[in-house]
Design a protein around this motif. Structure first.
Motif, PDB file in Angstrom:
ATOM      1  N   SER A 531      50.070 -55.014  23.197  1.00  0.00           N
ATOM      2  CA  SER A 531      49.973 -56.089  24.180  1.00  0.00           C
ATOM      3  C   SER A 531      50.969 -57.185  23.851  1.00  0.00           C
ATOM      4  CB  SER A 531      48.548 -56.673  24.224  1.00  0.00           C
ATOM      5  OG  SER A 531      48.221 -57.275  22.993  1.00  0.00           O
ATOM      6  N   ILE A 548      50.662 -58.412  29.294  1.00  0.00           N
ATOM      7  CA  ILE A 548      50.798 -56.989  29.576  1.00  0.00           C
ATOM      8  C   ILE A 548      50.192 -56.229  28.407  1.00  0.00           C
ATOM      9  CG2 ILE A 548      53.169 -56.925  28.622  1.00  0.00           C
ATOM     10  CD1 ILE A 548      53.696 -54.671  30.700  1.00  0.00           C
ATOM     11  N   HIS A 549      49.272 -55.356  28.714  1.00  0.00           N
ATOM     12  CA  HIS A 549      48.678 -54.546  27.651  1.00  0.00           C
ATOM     13  C   HIS A 549      48.851 -53.074  27.998  1.00  0.00           C
ATOM     14  CE1 HIS A 549      45.472 -55.782  30.436  1.00  0.00           C
ATOM     15  NE2 HIS A 549      44.874 -54.635  30.197  1.00  0.00           N
ATOM     16  N   SER A 550      49.320 -52.360  27.017  1.00  0.00           N
ATOM     17  CA  SER A 550      49.584 -50.939  27.156  1.00  0.00           C
ATOM     18  C   SER A 550      48.455 -50.167  26.495  1.00  0.00           C
ATOM     19  CB  SER A 550      50.925 -50.582  26.507  1.00  0.00           C
ATOM     20  OG  SER A 550      51.162 -49.194  26.557  1.00  0.00           O
ATOM     21  N   SER A 576      48.308 -42.759  29.923  1.00  0.00           N
ATOM     22  CA  SER A 576      48.568 -44.115  29.444  1.00  0.00           C
ATOM     23  C   SER A 576      48.846 -45.036  30.630  1.00  0.00           C
ATOM     24  CB  SER A 576      49.752 -44.125  28.478  1.00  0.00           C
ATOM     25  OG  SER A 576      50.914 -43.634  29.122  1.00  0.00           O
ATOM     26  N   HIS A 578      50.214 -49.243  31.747  1.00  0.00           N
ATOM     27  CA  HIS A 578      50.772 -50.545  31.400  1.00  0.00           C
ATOM     28  C   HIS A 578      50.258 -51.527  32.445  1.00  0.00           C
ATOM     29  CE1 HIS A 578      53.394 -48.403  28.630  1.00  0.00           C
ATOM     30  NE2 HIS A 578      53.766 -47.621  29.634  1.00  0.00           N
TER      31      HIS A 578
END
Length: 639
Positions: A531, A548-550, A576, A578
């Protein structure tokens, strides 16, 4: 029995989220705190309730994390899910949220799987009114209005949500009343089709929440005391895993209590707390004929004597639980004693240790924490923490323990029998390094290892049920499953300029075990998380927030068969994602009014956090906070 190896900071929180951060991020519901957490995995089925797992301490969905308000435990669990939104606390009254991400002790209670402790602000105005109104709209969702004359193509994914408080304070007292009203429309086609099997009539599934809390307190230079009462009622849907469908039900939660403290001398203090709670869960009428209810009544109390370098206390939990009728009532009494101490050998080294001993179901359980903190340089601090614990199944008080005690779930699906489950043993070790790169920038490196022995794991193997678009879910319980998890986290945070703050995080989690059921419990957690958070306070009381968190890919292996049979309606492998959130906050009227505009999932990526869950897209959220107050005498009103 005692395993004293490491524990500086064993009682200290790992991170604090302030009220200013919650406001800047546009948080409208308590469950949205999840979007600000780095080391916490979470999932939601309908987009409202949310459950957590912290740093590899429990499988995702086990709901073993703990919730506190000002150090007082609050248990909102129903059907294995703890819905933090039902907590009778308004966002307007939160001072900070303390995060515990490793085994620790809070208020004399061992917390093995992480915790959130919500600390409330102390009223200090002669009179103050705080209000918060929030609503949102998700783009592209068919929405609840599709089934009405309005025929709108969109949905109010959040709210409307109303919450606020009225408080008054004098030089040595305060009173406060707070409450909230909230609703949520679960209109994802997957959920709607499952719910129509159990709902009467053609309507969009909706969750409705109402809460209220009243409290009063007194304080003086020698002590303080607070009395409170709270209630919440959530009429909504619970995704019940063994059933594979949402149950329409009502959950009522009542809690009353008193907390306080007093200085006995210049070096000796006394603290106490006592609470009584009732948690009532009732399944509503439905065409499928599923029924059932549970009624939990709990008394909790503790007394603590503290000195400058040590404290000791005793506490008790008394639990009465009914399943469908008085003839099935069970009771449990748990007695607990604990002690912790710390000593600073010099200006650079601090050692500490804690021991908790529980007597429950005629058995002894224990938890020991110990460790060392060393300031190797003015800018470098190393902390090592270790724990060892033995926990009786009754201490968890989770759904599966109650099944073993005789609760019959509202489902025709069988649960594989299990003999007497063994106590759960856990060893953990955590190492942290904090390096100050400059006066305003800090580098954090954290690693953790967990070793699990004994205990019980649950394995459900959903099969797709075409008639209901739900699942047929045989369930098996597995005792004595060994396994280990390891995690690594890196954080860089600080203030880059006078008005610009940033936080970067990367985390990695891995599990090891000779048993497949253990791996399945952790594979549904993303192995990698990252993040980046930026907060800029511009001139003119304008704040810009972006995060932004991945989330790495995950595999819910038990859903493989259901995913193949459903033809794409459900999945078992979640890719996954984003996720970018952006919030603009503007203060008006000398900070008496704060307007918030947020865009969630700005990249508009279809994302779901559970194989049976709703798919979320980009959403617009709007909020307004209002503060009207009369400062106490002798205090000038500040912005």
């Amino acid at each position: 029995m005692a395993f004293f190896l490491a524990a500086a900071g064993a009682r200290g929180q790992d991170r604090v989220i302030t009220a200013g951060e919650l406001e800047a991020a546009g948080v409208a519901r308590l469950s949205e705190i999840a979007s600000l957490l780095d080391n916490w995995a979470s999932f939601s089925v309908e987009g409202y309730s949310r459950d957590f797992s912290v740093g590899g301490l429990t499988p995702l969905g086990a709901s073993a994390w703990a919730l506190f308000v000002d150090g007082v435990p609050v248990d909102l669990r129903v059907l294995g899910m703890q819905d933090i939104n039902s907590l009778p606390i308004a966002l307007t009254e939160i001072d900070r949220v303390e995060l515990y991400e490793q085994p620790t002790i809070i208020a004399g209670r061992f917390v093995p799987a992480g915790a959130l402790d919500i600390r409330m602000r102390t009223p200090d105005e002669r009179l103050a009114v705080r209000a918060h109104v929030f609503g949102g709209n998700e783009s592209g969702d068919p929405g609840p209005f599709r089934y009405t004359a309005l025929a709108s193509p969109n949905i109010d994914r959040i709210g409307p949500t109303f919450q606020g408080s009225l408080s008054s304070a004098g030089s040595r007292w305060f009173v406060r009343v707070q409450g909230k009203a909230d609703e949520h429309h679960a209109t994802d086609e997957r959920i709607r089709e499952r719910v129509l099997t159990l709902y009467r009539g053609i309507k969009a599934p909706r969750l409705i929440l109402g809460t209220m809390r009243a409290e009063a307190g007194r304080h003086s230079p020698r002590g303080w005391s607070t009395a409170f009462g709270s209630a919440s009622c959530l009429s909504g849907l619970w995704f019940f895993d063994p059933l594979g469908l949402e149950l329409p039900a009502v959950h009522e939660f009542l809690q009353a209590g008193m907390t306080g403290g007093r200085m006995l001398s210049s070096a000796l203090g006394l603290r106490w707390a006592a609470t009584v709670t009732r948690s009532d869960f009732r399944v509503r009428s439905n065409p499928a004929g599923h029924d059932g209810w549970t009624d939990d009544r709990r008394f909790r109390g503790h007394v603590v004597v503290s000195a400058p370098q040590a404290e000791a206390g005793i506490s008790t939990d008394v639990v009465y639980t009914s399943f469908k009728g008085e003839s099935e009532r069970t009771s449990l009494t748990q007695l607990r004693a604990y002690v912790n101490a710390h000593h600073r050998t010099d200006s650079a080294v601090k050692v500490s240790g804690s021991l908790v001993v529980d007597w429950v179901d005629v058995e002894l359980s224990y938890a020991a924490i110990a460790g060392i903190e060393a300031a190797l340089r003015p800018e470098l601090t190393i902390t090592a923490t270790g724990t060892a614990s033995r926990r009786h199944p009754a201490q968890e008080q989770n759904f599966w323990y109650r099944v073993r005690k005789g609760y019959v779930p509202p489902s025709s699906v069988g649960i594989a029998p299990l003999g007497e489950s063994a106590a759960a043993h856990m060893l953990t070790a955590d190492l942290k390094a904090s390096l100050r790169l400059s006066e305003t920038v800090r580098f954090l490196l954290a690693g953790g290892w967990r070793d699990f022995r004994g205990g019980t794991l649950v394995r459900m193997s959903p099969r797709y049920d075409e008639a209901t678009t739900g699942f047929i879910t045989p369930t098996s319980l597995h005792a004595g499953v060994p396994g280990r998890t390891a995690r690594l986290g890196v954080t860089v945070e600080g203030t880059l300029r006078e008005r610009l703050a940033a936080r970067l995080y990367y985390g990695f989690l891995r599990s090891y075990s000779p048993r497949e059921v253990f791996h399945e419990g952790w594979l549904n957690q993303p192995a990698r998380r990252a993040s980046a958070t930026v907060r800029y306070a511009a001139a003119g009381r304008l704040t810009l927030f972006a995060r932004i968190h991945s989330v790495g890919r995950s595999h819910w292996a038990v859903y493989d068969n259901a995913a193949d049979a459903s033809g794409g309606l459900y999945v078992s492998r979640i890719p996954s994602a984003h996720l970018l959130d952006v919030t603009v906050t503007k203060s008006l009227w000398e900070h008496r009014m704060v307007a918030t505009v947020s865009l969630r999932n700005v990249l508009n990526r279809a994302h779901r956090a559970h194989p049976a869950g709703a798919v979320t897209y980009m959403a617009l959220h709007l909020g307004v906070r209002i503060l009207l107050r009369r400062p106490a005498r002798g205090r000038e009103e500040t912005e």
